[in-house]
Design a protein around this motif. Sequence first.
Motif, PDB file in Angstrom:
ATOM      1  N   TYR A   1       3.629   7.208  -4.319  1.00 11.39           N
ATOM      2  CA  TYR A   1       3.679   6.339  -5.570  1.00 11.39           C
ATOM      3  C   TYR A   1       4.335   5.092  -5.223  1.00 11.39           C
ATOM      4  N   ASP A   2       3.869   4.135  -5.518  1.00 10.95           N
ATOM      5  CA  ASP A   2       4.219   2.629  -5.356  1.00 10.95           C
ATOM      6  C   ASP A   2       4.723   1.847  -6.298  1.00 10.95           C
ATOM      7  N   GLY A   3       4.671   2.442  -7.513  1.00 12.22           N
ATOM      8  CA  GLY A   3       5.105   1.436  -8.834  1.00 12.22           C
ATOM      9  C   GLY A   3       6.327   1.492  -9.077  1.00 12.22           C
ATOM     10  N   SER A   4       6.752   0.972 -10.375  1.00 11.78           N
ATOM     11  CA  SER A   4       7.948   0.882 -10.776  1.00 11.78           C
ATOM     12  C   SER A   4       8.906   1.976 -10.923  1.00 11.78           C
ATOM     13  N   GLN A   5      10.109   2.013 -10.753  1.00 16.91           N
ATOM     14  CA  GLN A   5      11.134   3.208 -10.879  1.00 16.91           C
ATOM     15  C   GLN A   5      11.875   3.003 -12.120  1.00 16.91           C
ATOM     16  N   PRO A   6      12.239   4.258 -12.613  1.00 14.43           N
ATOM     17  CA  PRO A   6      13.212   4.224 -13.874  1.00 14.43           C
ATOM     18  C   PRO A   6      14.251   3.133 -13.432  1.00 14.43           C
ATOM     19  N   GLY A   7      14.461   2.189 -14.727  1.00 12.77           N
ATOM     20  CA  GLY A   7      15.611   1.378 -14.876  1.00 12.77           C
ATOM     21  C   GLY A   7      15.069  -0.071 -14.076  1.00 12.77           C
ATOM     22  N   GLU A   8      13.865  -0.012 -13.849  1.00 13.70           N
ATOM     23  CA  GLU A   8      13.176  -1.274 -12.964  1.00 13.70           C
ATOM     24  C   GLU A   8      12.275  -2.017 -14.266  1.00 13.70           C
ATOM     25  N   GLY A   9      12.237  -3.140 -14.174  1.00 17.71           N
ATOM     26  CA  GLY A   9      11.417  -3.728 -14.939  1.00 17.71           C
ATOM     27  C   GLY A   9      11.755  -3.981 -16.477  1.00 17.71           C
TER      28      GLY A   9
ATOM     29  N   SER B   1       9.560  30.158   2.380  1.00 14.37           N
ATOM     30  CA  SER B   1      10.822  30.143   3.403  1.00 14.37           C
ATOM     31  C   SER B   1      10.976  28.779   4.073  1.00 14.37           C
ATOM     32  N   ARG B   2       9.812  28.073   4.197  1.00 13.46           N
ATOM     33  CA  ARG B   2       9.778  26.831   5.004  1.00 13.46           C
ATOM     34  C   ARG B   2       9.088  25.855   4.164  1.00 13.46           C
ATOM     35  N   ASN B   3       9.686  24.670   4.167  1.00 13.70           N
ATOM     36  CA  ASN B   3       9.094  23.660   3.482  1.00 13.70           C
ATOM     37  C   ASN B   3       9.259  22.414   4.091  1.00 13.70           C
ATOM     38  N   VAL B   4       8.034  21.423   4.097  1.00 16.18           N
ATOM     39  CA  VAL B   4       7.618  20.264   5.071  1.00 16.18           C
ATOM     40  C   VAL B   4       7.137  19.070   4.195  1.00 16.18           C
ATOM     41  N   VAL B   5       7.743  18.085   4.326  1.00 13.09           N
ATOM     42  CA  VAL B   5       7.166  16.803   3.982  1.00 13.09           C
ATOM     43  C   VAL B   5       6.785  15.822   5.175  1.00 13.09           C
ATOM     44  N   ILE B   6       5.744  15.379   5.370  1.00 14.10           N
ATOM     45  CA  ILE B   6       5.478  14.466   6.367  1.00 14.10           C
ATOM     46  C   ILE B   6       4.769  13.193   5.856  1.00 14.10           C
ATOM     47  N   GLU B   7       5.313  12.042   6.432  1.00  9.27           N
ATOM     48  CA  GLU B   7       4.905  10.801   5.894  1.00  9.27           C
ATOM     49  C   GLU B   7       3.863  10.091   6.872  1.00  9.27           C
ATOM     50  N   PHE B   8       2.943   9.415   6.340  1.00 12.93           N
ATOM     51  CA  PHE B   8       1.792   8.607   7.240  1.00 12.93           C
ATOM     52  C   PHE B   8       1.827   7.145   6.562  1.00 12.93           C
ATOM     53  N   ASP B   9       1.378   6.316   7.208  1.00 14.12           N
ATOM     54  CA  ASP B   9       1.124   4.835   6.841  1.00 14.12           C
ATOM     55  C   ASP B   9       0.543   4.841   5.359  1.00 14.12           C
ATOM     56  N   ASP B  10      -0.425   5.655   5.227  1.00 15.03           N
ATOM     57  CA  ASP B  10      -1.177   5.744   4.120  1.00 15.03           C
ATOM     58  C   ASP B  10      -2.061   6.956   3.815  1.00 15.03           C
TER      59      ASP B  10
ATOM     60  N   MET C   1       0.937  -1.128   0.123  1.00 15.79           N
ATOM     61  CA  MET C   1       0.001  -0.133   0.120  1.00 15.79           C
ATOM     62  C   MET C   1       1.025   1.174  -0.105  1.00 15.79           C
ATOM     63  N   ALA C   2       0.437   2.237  -0.622  1.00 16.58           N
ATOM     64  CA  ALA C   2       1.284   3.514  -0.825  1.00 16.58           C
ATOM     65  C   ALA C   2       1.078   4.238   0.298  1.00 16.58           C
ATOM     66  N   LYS C   3       2.307   4.961   0.632  1.00 22.01           N
ATOM     67  CA  LYS C   3       2.385   5.968   1.969  1.00 22.01           C
ATOM     68  C   LYS C   3       1.498   6.973   1.459  1.00 22.01           C
ATOM     69  N   GLY C   4       1.120   7.768   2.678  1.00 21.64           N
ATOM     70  CA  GLY C   4       0.356   9.212   2.428  1.00 21.64           C
ATOM     71  C   GLY C   4       1.333  10.272   2.913  1.00 21.64           C
ATOM     72  N   TYR C   5       1.398  11.316   2.252  1.00 19.86           N
ATOM     73  CA  TYR C   5       1.972  12.488   2.656  1.00 19.86           C
ATOM     74  C   TYR C   5       1.285  13.950   2.701  1.00 19.86           C
ATOM     75  N   TRP C   6       1.764  14.743   3.510  1.00 21.36           N
ATOM     76  CA  TRP C   6       1.499  15.985   3.617  1.00 21.36           C
ATOM     77  C   TRP C   6       2.672  16.766   3.004  1.00 21.36           C
ATOM     78  N   ILE C   7       2.553  17.874   2.113  1.00 25.03           N
ATOM     79  CA  ILE C   7       3.538  18.467   1.427  1.00 25.03           C
ATOM     80  C   ILE C   7       3.114  20.163   1.826  1.00 25.03           C
ATOM     81  N   GLY C   8       3.782  20.574   2.419  1.00 24.01           N
ATOM     82  CA  GLY C   8       3.448  21.973   3.018  1.00 24.01           C
ATOM     83  C   GLY C   8       4.850  23.070   2.785  1.00 24.01           C
ATOM     84  N   ARG C   9       4.163  24.264   2.087  1.00 27.12           N
ATOM     85  CA  ARG C   9       5.194  25.353   2.101  1.00 27.12           C
ATOM     86  C   ARG C   9       4.785  26.742   2.836  1.00 27.12           C
ATOM     87  N   VAL C  10       5.389  26.882   3.862  1.00 23.63           N
ATOM     88  CA  VAL C  10       5.049  28.193   4.718  1.00 23.63           C
ATOM     89  C   VAL C  10       5.738  29.240   4.679  1.00 23.63           C
ATOM     90  N   GLU C  11       5.171  30.454   4.884  1.00 27.05           N
ATOM     91  CA  GLU C  11       5.838  31.516   5.126  1.00 27.05           C
ATOM     92  C   GLU C  11       5.445  32.119   6.378  1.00 27.05           C
TER      93      GLU C  11
END
Length: 109
Positions: A95-103, A52-61, A1-11
Amino acid sequence: MAKGYWIGRVEVQDEAAYRRYVEANAAAFSRYGARFLVRGGTFEAVEGESRSRNVVIEFDDYATALECYRSPEYAEAMAHRLPAAVSDIIVIEGYDGSQPGEGAPGTGS
């Protein structure tokens, strides 16, 4: 199962109030198993606009990432962030699929 993310850009406009947000968001992030992948840090905007501030937060899904954002715990934290900063936040499925150079040849892009 693919992870879930928050992507934030903050001033941040009010450092003291934003610190209260950071303290308050720990309850939601702990409850929903959040893991910071990016939290500030040095960056270079190589295309487009930035904040000025960037955040990436990972969750299980993806569902858990949305549930955290919509939780009462995060709503309480967000009440500190809204007057303290201008933010762009998206919740996105990883994204949980193939990557460049795989497959098979020709399928890596």
